[in-house]
Design an enzyme around this catalytic site. Structure first.
Site, mmCIF file in Angstrom:
data_model
loop_
_atom_site.group_PDB
_atom_site.id
_atom_site.type_symbol
_atom_site.label_atom_id
_atom_site.label_comp_id
_atom_site.label_asym_id
_atom_site.label_seq_id
_atom_site.Cartn_x
_atom_site.Cartn_y
_atom_site.Cartn_z
ATOM 1 N N GLU A 78 -15.770 5.278 3.592
ATOM 2 C CA GLU A 78 -14.364 5.463 3.230
ATOM 3 C C GLU A 78 -14.275 6.349 1.997
ATOM 4 O OE1 GLU A 78 -12.311 1.688 2.882
ATOM 5 O OE2 GLU A 78 -13.296 0.951 4.687
ATOM 6 N N LYS B 42 -0.246 3.914 4.318
ATOM 7 C CA LYS B 42 -0.391 3.730 2.882
ATOM 8 C C LYS B 42 0.485 4.750 2.161
ATOM 9 C CE LYS B 42 -3.793 0.943 4.294
ATOM 10 N NZ LYS B 42 -4.715 0.887 5.410
ATOM 11 N N ASN C 280 0.824 -1.213 0.000
ATOM 12 C CA ASN C 280 0.000 0.000 0.000
ATOM 13 C C ASN C 280 0.857 1.260 0.000
ATOM 14 O OD1 ASN C 280 -2.424 -1.465 0.203
ATOM 15 N ND2 ASN C 280 -2.195 -1.623 2.420
ATOM 16 N N HIS D 244 -14.125 -0.829 6.239
ATOM 17 C CA HIS D 244 -12.991 -1.572 6.809
ATOM 18 C C HIS D 244 -13.355 -2.204 8.158
ATOM 19 C CE1 HIS D 244 -8.863 -1.853 8.602
ATOM 20 N NE2 HIS D 244 -8.566 -2.177 7.354
ATOM 21 N N HIS E 249 -6.951 5.266 1.924
ATOM 22 C CA HIS E 249 -6.387 5.000 0.592
ATOM 23 C C HIS E 249 -6.469 6.195 -0.341
ATOM 24 C CE1 HIS E 249 -5.867 0.741 1.470
ATOM 25 N NE2 HIS E 249 -6.985 0.873 2.158
ATOM 26 N N ASP F 244 -13.153 7.711 6.452
ATOM 27 C CA ASP F 244 -11.829 7.108 6.601
ATOM 28 C C ASP F 244 -11.169 7.160 5.224
ATOM 29 O OD1 ASP F 244 -9.681 5.363 6.618
ATOM 30 O OD2 ASP F 244 -10.712 3.785 7.743
ATOM 31 N N SER G 86 -10.864 -0.155 0.409
ATOM 32 C CA SER G 86 -9.575 -0.835 0.475
ATOM 33 C C SER G 86 -9.502 -2.101 -0.362
ATOM 34 C CB SER G 86 -9.239 -1.152 1.931
ATOM 35 O OG SER G 86 -10.281 -1.860 2.554
HETATM 36 C C1 LIG Z 1 -5.369 0.167 6.478
HETATM 37 C C2 LIG Z 1 -6.693 0.709 6.877
HETATM 38 C C3 LIG Z 1 -6.988 1.025 8.193
HETATM 39 C C4 LIG Z 1 -6.062 0.674 9.310
HETATM 40 O O1 LIG Z 1 -5.019 1.575 9.365
HETATM 41 P P1 LIG Z 1 -3.684 1.122 10.108
HETATM 42 O O2 LIG Z 1 -2.976 2.389 10.289
HETATM 43 O O3 LIG Z 1 -3.005 0.181 9.168
HETATM 44 O O4 LIG Z 1 -4.096 0.477 11.390
HETATM 45 C C5 LIG Z 1 -8.185 1.640 8.475
HETATM 46 N N1 LIG Z 1 -9.072 1.889 7.506
HETATM 47 C C6 LIG Z 1 -8.855 1.555 6.235
HETATM 48 C C7 LIG Z 1 -9.880 1.857 5.205
HETATM 49 C C8 LIG Z 1 -7.659 0.942 5.877
HETATM 50 O O5 LIG Z 1 -7.446 0.579 4.625
#
Ligand SMILES: *Cc1c(COP(=O)(O)O)cnc(C)c1O
Length: 384
Positions: A175, A236, A47, A133, A207, A204, A179
């Protein structure tokens, strides 16, 4: 059932379903190449979208930070773990993204859990995209609030769920870029529907941040929305790890009182906060812009070349390009074949994705060279 037999039973079930998960100890796993044992693979599973995990300025910032501060923060941010390096990073993030405040967390998982746990009470309702997620959905399931899931990216279904009577407040969760599918949420529609229901929106953008939007400001800037709660993560495109919650002054002060993952957990090392400042500076610079353009070119080349494959492309325009295979075992076999041809691709199976949608989750990054994409396409077309 005893602890021992319960555990054995659960693991055996996973094996039978071809869903047993294992980790691979790697010599190198981020960046263009993945190295396992004495073999090197083109890496289509990380990522690290902009290749910043290996960026000399970012690496040097972390080294300098370690020289200056040592390697650990020494405690929770509420005791002695909050340094000027953290504060500066928070200020830079909130300025960049147009919020009053940013609060750092050690991971996106912790940030999502903390925000939902601190906000949602018994009378409230969380309405989340059903493909959100695990960190979001699990937090919502564990909270005392009611949880409703809307059909993926369907703002009309969201509006119907929001219209049902509720005693408390409503929190809409989605999101920026999903993801496992790589598609983008219709944030403007979702924000409007949320506002009409007097709810708050939590996005969130794990990405999208660094990659999408003007200067890498992410999905929300790209779509002209300003959610009450924006989560950005640094695992990421930033190439490191950690996360931040962007919010108003009042909400930040509230989280400082009630976000347990913040209060009862060791703050990220200050050296890491310096490295994150360096990563942010790259993201904002011409170098970052070039990396975004390189990545966009790779995505376009891949999608152009992947026409006619047995597994159709999704409409993802992002760095995440899944090939949905369906069956678990078949997906595993395909991933293994790709590895034999020098391309490292991870098979993603339920329960990470819905049943029957096992997939190869291909990710492209700015660290790739055009020949990497060409090689991948040849392998996928069976030309190698
Ligand atoms: C990777 C991810 C997370 C978790 O983040 P980390 O910092 O790896 O714990 C949360 N939400 C989404 C959408 C993700 O892809």
């Amino acid at each position: 059932m005893s602890w021992q037999s319960r555990i054995e039973h659960a693991v055996a079930e996973r094996r039978e379903a071809q869903a047993f998960r294992q980790r691979q100890p790697l010599a190198q796993g981020a960046g263009r190449w993945l190295v396992r044992g004495d073999r090197r693979y083109r890496n289509f599973s990380s990522n690290d979208y902009l290749g910043l995990s290996q960026h000399p300025q970012v690496v040097r910032a972390w080294q300098q930070g370690a020289d200056l501060y040592g390697v650990g923060s020494g405690g929770s941010g509420h005791v002695t773990g909050y340094h000027q390096a953290h504060q500066h990073l928070e200020e830079q993030l909130s300025d960049w993204l147009g919020y009053d405040r940013a609060l750092l967390f050690i991971s996106g998982f912790a940030a999502n859990q903390a925000v939902i746990a601190a906000l949602a009470g018994r009378e409230d309702r969380i309405v989340a995209d059903r493909l959100s997620h695990a960190s979001l959905l699990e937090a919502a399931v564990q909270s005392p609030a009611q949880l409703r899931r809307f059909q993926h990216n369907d703002s009309q279904h969201l509006a119907r769920l929001l219209a049902a009577p509720v005693a408390g407040q409503q929190l809409v969760v989605t999101e920026g870029v999903f993801s496992m599918d790589g598609d983008r949420a219709p944030l403007a529609d979702i924000a409007r529907v949320t506002r009409e229901a007097n709810g708050w929106l939590m996005v969130d953008d794990a990405h999208g941040i660094g990659v999408d939007g003007e200067n890498g400001r992410g999905s929300c800037q790209q779509q002209g929305v300003h959610p009450e709660l924006l989560i950005v993560t640094f695992g990421k495109a930033f190439g490191l790890s950690g996360a931040a919650v962007l919010c108003s002054h009042d909400v930040a002060d509230y989280f400082l009182q009630f976000a347990r993952h913040l209060i009862y957990s060791t703050a990220m090392p200050p050296a890491q906060a310096l490295a994150l400042q360096a990563a942010l500076a790259v993201i904002q610079s011409d170098d970052g812009q070039q990396r975004r353009e390189t990545l966009a070119q790779h995505v376009a080349d891949f999608r152009h070349g992947a026409g006619g494959l047995a597994y159709p492309l999704t409409d993802s325009q992002s760095a995440i390009q899944p090939l949905i295979v369906g069956d678990n075992q078949h997906t595993l076999q395909l991933a293994e074949q790709l590895r034999e041809q020098g391309c490292w691709v991870t098979a993603i199976r339920p329960p990470t994705v819905p049943a029957g949608t096992a997939r190869l989750r291909l990710t492209l990054t700015a660290a790739h060279k055009p020949e990497d994409i060409a090689h991948l396409l040849e392998v996928l077309h069976g030309e190698r």
